[in-house]
Design an enzyme around this catalytic site. Structure first.
Site, PDB file in Angstrom:
ATOM      1  N   SER A  43      -8.976   4.646   8.950  1.00  0.00           N
ATOM      2  CA  SER A  43      -8.406   5.178  10.192  1.00  0.00           C
ATOM      3  C   SER A  43      -7.230   6.062   9.797  1.00  0.00           C
ATOM      4  O   SER A  43      -6.074   5.798  10.088  1.00  0.00           O
ATOM      5  CB  SER A  43      -7.972   4.052  11.128  1.00  0.00           C
ATOM      6  OG  SER A  43      -6.879   3.348  10.609  1.00  0.00           O
ATOM      7  N   HIS A 155     -12.331  -1.006  11.231  1.00  0.00           N
ATOM      8  CA  HIS A 155     -12.418  -1.831  10.022  1.00  0.00           C
ATOM      9  C   HIS A 155     -13.479  -2.922  10.139  1.00  0.00           C
ATOM     10  O   HIS A 155     -13.672  -3.714   9.222  1.00  0.00           O
ATOM     11  CB  HIS A 155     -11.069  -2.495   9.714  1.00  0.00           C
ATOM     12  CG  HIS A 155     -10.022  -1.517   9.299  1.00  0.00           C
ATOM     13  ND1 HIS A 155      -8.697  -1.840   9.189  1.00  0.00           N
ATOM     14  CD2 HIS A 155     -10.110  -0.213   8.960  1.00  0.00           C
ATOM     15  CE1 HIS A 155      -8.007  -0.780   8.809  1.00  0.00           C
ATOM     16  NE2 HIS A 155      -8.849   0.219   8.671  1.00  0.00           N
ATOM     17  N   GLN A 163      -7.097  -2.748  16.038  1.00  0.00           N
ATOM     18  CA  GLN A 163      -7.584  -2.788  14.654  1.00  0.00           C
ATOM     19  C   GLN A 163      -7.155  -4.025  13.865  1.00  0.00           C
ATOM     20  O   GLN A 163      -7.907  -4.539  13.054  1.00  0.00           O
ATOM     21  CB  GLN A 163      -7.082  -1.525  13.944  1.00  0.00           C
ATOM     22  CG  GLN A 163      -7.569  -1.318  12.542  1.00  0.00           C
ATOM     23  CD  GLN A 163      -7.046  -0.002  11.985  1.00  0.00           C
ATOM     24  OE1 GLN A 163      -7.604   1.049  12.245  1.00  0.00           O
ATOM     25  NE2 GLN A 163      -5.960  -0.044  11.233  1.00  0.00           N
ATOM     26  N   GLU A 164      -5.928  -4.495  14.101  1.00  0.00           N
ATOM     27  CA  GLU A 164      -5.425  -5.582  13.249  1.00  0.00           C
ATOM     28  C   GLU A 164      -4.653  -6.619  14.058  1.00  0.00           C
ATOM     29  O   GLU A 164      -3.747  -6.265  14.821  1.00  0.00           O
ATOM     30  CB  GLU A 164      -4.513  -5.003  12.161  1.00  0.00           C
ATOM     31  CG  GLU A 164      -5.277  -4.028  11.281  1.00  0.00           C
ATOM     32  CD  GLU A 164      -4.383  -3.246  10.331  1.00  0.00           C
ATOM     33  OE1 GLU A 164      -3.248  -3.689  10.066  1.00  0.00           O
ATOM     34  OE2 GLU A 164      -4.830  -2.188   9.852  1.00  0.00           O
ATOM     35  N   GLU A 205     -10.414  -5.570   5.529  1.00  0.00           N
ATOM     36  CA  GLU A 205      -9.134  -6.061   5.009  1.00  0.00           C
ATOM     37  C   GLU A 205      -9.133  -7.577   4.845  1.00  0.00           C
ATOM     38  O   GLU A 205      -8.082  -8.205   4.693  1.00  0.00           O
ATOM     39  CB  GLU A 205      -7.981  -5.585   5.912  1.00  0.00           C
ATOM     40  CG  GLU A 205      -7.889  -4.058   5.904  1.00  0.00           C
ATOM     41  CD  GLU A 205      -6.645  -3.499   6.551  1.00  0.00           C
ATOM     42  OE1 GLU A 205      -5.913  -4.258   7.204  1.00  0.00           O
ATOM     43  OE2 GLU A 205      -6.400  -2.292   6.391  1.00  0.00           O
ATOM     44  N   ASP A 241      -1.728  -4.136  14.963  1.00  0.00           N
ATOM     45  CA  ASP A 241      -1.882  -2.695  14.754  1.00  0.00           C
ATOM     46  C   ASP A 241      -2.938  -2.224  15.742  1.00  0.00           C
ATOM     47  O   ASP A 241      -4.126  -2.519  15.573  1.00  0.00           O
ATOM     48  CB  ASP A 241      -2.297  -2.369  13.313  1.00  0.00           C
ATOM     49  CG  ASP A 241      -2.415  -0.860  13.089  1.00  0.00           C
ATOM     50  OD1 ASP A 241      -2.122  -0.093  14.031  1.00  0.00           O
ATOM     51  OD2 ASP A 241      -2.783  -0.446  11.966  1.00  0.00           O
ATOM     52  N   GLU A 282       2.108  -1.805  16.001  1.00  0.00           N
ATOM     53  CA  GLU A 282       1.971  -0.541  15.261  1.00  0.00           C
ATOM     54  C   GLU A 282       1.053   0.414  16.026  1.00  0.00           C
ATOM     55  O   GLU A 282       0.047  -0.023  16.598  1.00  0.00           O
ATOM     56  CB  GLU A 282       1.383  -0.899  13.891  1.00  0.00           C
ATOM     57  CG  GLU A 282       1.166   0.268  12.950  1.00  0.00           C
ATOM     58  CD  GLU A 282       0.559  -0.233  11.636  1.00  0.00           C
ATOM     59  OE1 GLU A 282       0.828  -1.381  11.216  1.00  0.00           O
ATOM     60  OE2 GLU A 282      -0.227   0.523  11.034  1.00  0.00           O
ATOM     61  N   ASP A 309       2.688   4.530  12.246  1.00  0.00           N
ATOM     62  CA  ASP A 309       1.858   4.709  11.041  1.00  0.00           C
ATOM     63  C   ASP A 309       1.249   6.114  11.080  1.00  0.00           C
ATOM     64  O   ASP A 309       1.801   7.047  10.499  1.00  0.00           O
ATOM     65  CB  ASP A 309       0.780   3.610  11.009  1.00  0.00           C
ATOM     66  CG  ASP A 309      -0.276   3.839   9.940  1.00  0.00           C
ATOM     67  OD1 ASP A 309      -0.046   4.650   9.034  1.00  0.00           O
ATOM     68  OD2 ASP A 309      -1.363   3.210  10.000  1.00  0.00           O
ATOM     69  N   LYS A 334       3.007   4.323   3.464  1.00  0.00           N
ATOM     70  CA  LYS A 334       1.787   4.364   2.654  1.00  0.00           C
ATOM     71  C   LYS A 334       1.929   5.501   1.649  1.00  0.00           C
ATOM     72  O   LYS A 334       2.019   6.668   2.053  1.00  0.00           O
ATOM     73  CB  LYS A 334       0.580   4.616   3.539  1.00  0.00           C
ATOM     74  CG  LYS A 334       0.194   3.458   4.452  1.00  0.00           C
ATOM     75  CD  LYS A 334      -0.856   3.915   5.443  1.00  0.00           C
ATOM     76  CE  LYS A 334      -1.496   2.758   6.186  1.00  0.00           C
ATOM     77  NZ  LYS A 334      -2.276   3.244   7.354  1.00  0.00           N
ATOM     78  N   HIS A 362      -0.774  -1.396   2.355  1.00  0.00           N
ATOM     79  CA  HIS A 362      -2.022  -1.059   1.651  1.00  0.00           C
ATOM     80  C   HIS A 362      -2.837  -0.090   2.500  1.00  0.00           C
ATOM     81  O   HIS A 362      -2.401   0.318   3.575  1.00  0.00           O
ATOM     82  CB  HIS A 362      -2.826  -2.346   1.425  1.00  0.00           C
ATOM     83  CG  HIS A 362      -3.301  -2.985   2.708  1.00  0.00           C
ATOM     84  ND1 HIS A 362      -4.327  -3.883   2.782  1.00  0.00           N
ATOM     85  CD2 HIS A 362      -2.872  -2.827   4.007  1.00  0.00           C
ATOM     86  CE1 HIS A 362      -4.511  -4.249   4.051  1.00  0.00           C
ATOM     87  NE2 HIS A 362      -3.642  -3.633   4.797  1.00  0.00           N
ATOM     88  N   ARG A 363      -4.043   0.270   2.050  1.00  0.00           N
ATOM     89  CA  ARG A 363      -5.024   0.979   2.856  1.00  0.00           C
ATOM     90  C   ARG A 363      -6.249   0.084   3.013  1.00  0.00           C
ATOM     91  O   ARG A 363      -6.414  -0.876   2.258  1.00  0.00           O
ATOM     92  CB  ARG A 363      -5.476   2.296   2.168  1.00  0.00           C
ATOM     93  CG  ARG A 363      -4.393   3.315   1.909  1.00  0.00           C
ATOM     94  CD  ARG A 363      -3.571   3.700   3.108  1.00  0.00           C
ATOM     95  NE  ARG A 363      -4.283   4.189   4.277  1.00  0.00           N
ATOM     96  CZ  ARG A 363      -4.196   5.415   4.778  1.00  0.00           C
ATOM     97  NH1 ARG A 363      -3.425   6.310   4.169  1.00  0.00           N
ATOM     98  NH2 ARG A 363      -4.832   5.763   5.892  1.00  0.00           N
ATOM     99  N   SER A 364      -7.110   0.427   3.953  1.00  0.00           N
ATOM    100  CA  SER A 364      -8.297  -0.419   4.137  1.00  0.00           C
ATOM    101  C   SER A 364      -9.258  -0.321   2.946  1.00  0.00           C
ATOM    102  O   SER A 364      -9.982  -1.253   2.642  1.00  0.00           O
ATOM    103  CB  SER A 364      -8.996  -0.083   5.444  1.00  0.00           C
ATOM    104  OG  SER A 364      -9.264   1.293   5.511  1.00  0.00           O
ATOM    105  N   LYS A 385       2.416  -5.286   4.452  1.00  0.00           N
ATOM    106  CA  LYS A 385       1.157  -5.482   5.164  1.00  0.00           C
ATOM    107  C   LYS A 385       0.071  -5.239   4.138  1.00  0.00           C
ATOM    108  O   LYS A 385      -0.109  -4.112   3.670  1.00  0.00           O
ATOM    109  CB  LYS A 385       1.129  -4.440   6.289  1.00  0.00           C
ATOM    110  CG  LYS A 385      -0.087  -4.455   7.125  1.00  0.00           C
ATOM    111  CD  LYS A 385       0.043  -3.489   8.282  1.00  0.00           C
ATOM    112  CE  LYS A 385      -0.966  -2.376   8.132  1.00  0.00           C
ATOM    113  NZ  LYS A 385      -1.408  -1.767   9.386  1.00  0.00           N
TER     114      LYS A 385
HETATM  115  P1  PGA Z   1      -6.430   2.604   7.064  1.00  0.00           P
HETATM  116  O1  PGA Z   1      -5.827   1.534   8.042  1.00  0.00           O
HETATM  117  O2  PGA Z   1      -6.021   2.281   5.688  1.00  0.00           O
HETATM  118  O3  PGA Z   1      -7.924   2.477   7.312  1.00  0.00           O
HETATM  119  O4  PGA Z   1      -5.920   3.955   7.519  1.00  0.00           O
HETATM  120  C1  PGA Z   1      -4.635   0.879   7.842  1.00  0.00           C
HETATM  121  C2  PGA Z   1      -3.711   1.043   9.007  1.00  0.00           C
HETATM  122  O5  PGA Z   1      -4.054   1.712  10.009  1.00  0.00           O
HETATM  123  O6  PGA Z   1      -2.612   0.521   8.975  1.00  0.00           O
HETATM  124 ZN    ZN Z   2      -2.033   1.418  11.109  1.00  0.00          ZN
END
Ligand code: PGA
Ligand code: ZN
Length: 425
Positions: A43, A155, A163-164, A205, A241, A282, A309, A334, A362-364, A385
């Site tokens: 994402s 994800h 998403q999270e 994740e 998130d 987030e 983010d 990131k 991190h990243r996904s 995270k």
């Molecule tokens: P991504 O997602 O690594 O797939 O971009 C992580 C996030 O949105 O925090």
């Molecule tokens: Zn995010």
């Protein structure tokens, strides 16, 4: 000079989704080495630095041979004989060599691989752990882990838009205790989902990815897991998130079959904060919806940590705009959104200077590289995270932090709820 770079070599390896990514090895005249690899998002923010892929038929267009060649044939000869201990100089050379804002010529993946491998080589040359190299004697705060135990959005192959869904054990006395609490809640959540006849397979994740009726149900199941694991929602808080850019189209947010305006969404999120023990949200609004961010910040900036983010993409100019307009109060960090270690350190410093908290992320799509663990301690970010309590590429980061905590011994600190914004939480 023995800290001078003797050789740089890049190769293509695979990330946790099986997609190609880049690994870089830097060798010094002293014989010391540094190796680093680069993660990849799903994402991704629109304003991130460019991840260079070949777009050829192999690996569905995802191979990174051009980025590898850019390191081996263009970057390596220029950095030969340069002093690896001068990180800012190295990163500036990389920026000049690329010459674009978005790192489109060489690729942010090529540039970041070199930047991080140089930092590792330099830490090794100085015979100190990476976190100490980055932060010196002041580097002794372990981050509060935000553990992503239910995965949705892009994800996971389920029907939850957010998403999270993460847990943050703010009531722990130490990082290792926080880990234990997270793991016990994760086990309990698995049992609850199984009993409900729901899927216990995991998303990108490492969190569970069940199909649920709506986003609130995910929060309620997590609260149930916290309590059944014999913890309280004073000890363990929830962080979300929303990754709302992913369901934002033509000025509207699409959730559970309905379209919502930014002011509707701000109200929905405020209600969630009132109803549940949520302390951090987030990307509650989309990356280009500055008006939505203003509405959300007015409602929630004093009650909840609001993290940018996709909004900020670790980029000082976007963070500056956010600060000027009193938008959000926290920045997700990131490395590969911006593409060099120096620019990342500058973004962290800038955000902190204005009272924004920083969360190293991190990243996904990840590799086994644990650079972000050292970075989080090195810069005293106080929050990290890095996914759930499964999948080795996630757990590797937590394991590295457990090791750092042991090394620090009595000087290791854990801030709990005080790691978060706003400070009155
Ligand atoms: P991504 O997602 O690594 O797939 O971009 C992580 C996030 O949105 O925090
Ligand atoms: Zn995010």
């Amino acid at each position: 000079m023995s800290s001078a770079i003797k050789n740089i070599h890049a190769r293509q390896i695979l990330d946790s989704r099986g997609n190609p990514t880049i690994e870089v090895e830097v060798v010094l005249f002293s014989g010391e080495k540094g190796v680093a690899s680069v993660p990849s998002g799903a994402s991704k923010g629109k304003y991130e630095a460019l991840e260079l892929r070949d777009n050829e038929p192999d690996f569905d267009g995802k191979s990174v041979n051009i980025a590898v060649d850019n390191v081996n044939k263009i970057i390596a000869p220029v950095l030969l004989n340069k002093d690896v201990t001068e990180q800012y100089n190295i990163d500036n050379i990389l920026l000049e060599l690329d010459g674009t804002q978005s790192k489109a010529n060489l690729g942010a993946n090529a540039i970041l691989g070199v930047s991080l491998a140089c930092a590792r080589a330099s830490a090794n040359y100085n015979e100190i752990p990476l976190y100490k190299y980055l932060g010196g004697i002041d580097a002794n705060i372990l981050p509060v882990p935000m553990m992503n135990i239910i995965n949705g959005g892009v994800h996971a192959d389920n029907n939850i838009e957010f998403q999270e869904f993460m847990i943050a054990p703010v009531g722990a006395k130490s990082f290792s205790e926080a880990m234990q609490m997270g793991v016990e809640i994760f086990y309990t959540l698995k049992k609850i989902l199984k009993k409900m006849g729901l899927s216990i397979s995991v998303g990108d994740e490492g969190g569970f990815a069940p199909s649920l009726n709506n986003n609130s149900e995910a929060i309620e199941i997590i609260i149930d897991a916290i309590e059944k694991a014999n913890y309280t929602t004073e000890q363990v808080k929830i962080c979300l998130d929303i990754a709302s850019s992913e369901f934002y189209n033509n000025g509207k947010y699409f959730i559970q079959g309905n379209y919502y305006s930014n002011s509707d969404l701000a109200e929905i999120l405020e209600n969630l904060v009132m109803d549940y023990p949520i302390i951090s949200i987030e990307d509650g609004m989309a990356q280009e919806d500055w008006e939505g961010w203003r509405l959300l910040s007015t409602r929630l900036n004093k009650k909840c940590q609001l993290v940018g983010d996709d909004l900020f993409v670790t980029n000082i100019s976007r963070i500056k705009k956010g600060i000027e307009e009193s938008i959000a109060n926290s920045v997700l960090i990131k490395l590969n959104q911006i593409g060099t270690l120096s620019e990342t350190l500058d973004a962290i410093c800038y955000a902190k200077n204005f009272g924004y908290t920083t969360i190293i992320s991190h990243r996904s799509g990840e590799t086994e590289d644990t650079f972000i663990s050292d970075l989080s301690v090195g810069v005293n970010s106080k929050q990290i995270k890095t996914g759930s309590l499964s999948r080795s590429e996630r757990v590797a980061k937590y394991n590295r932090l457990l090791k750092i905590e042991q090394q620090l011994g009595d000087s290791a600190k854990y801030f709990g709820i005080n790691a978060f914004n706003p400070k009155i939480l």
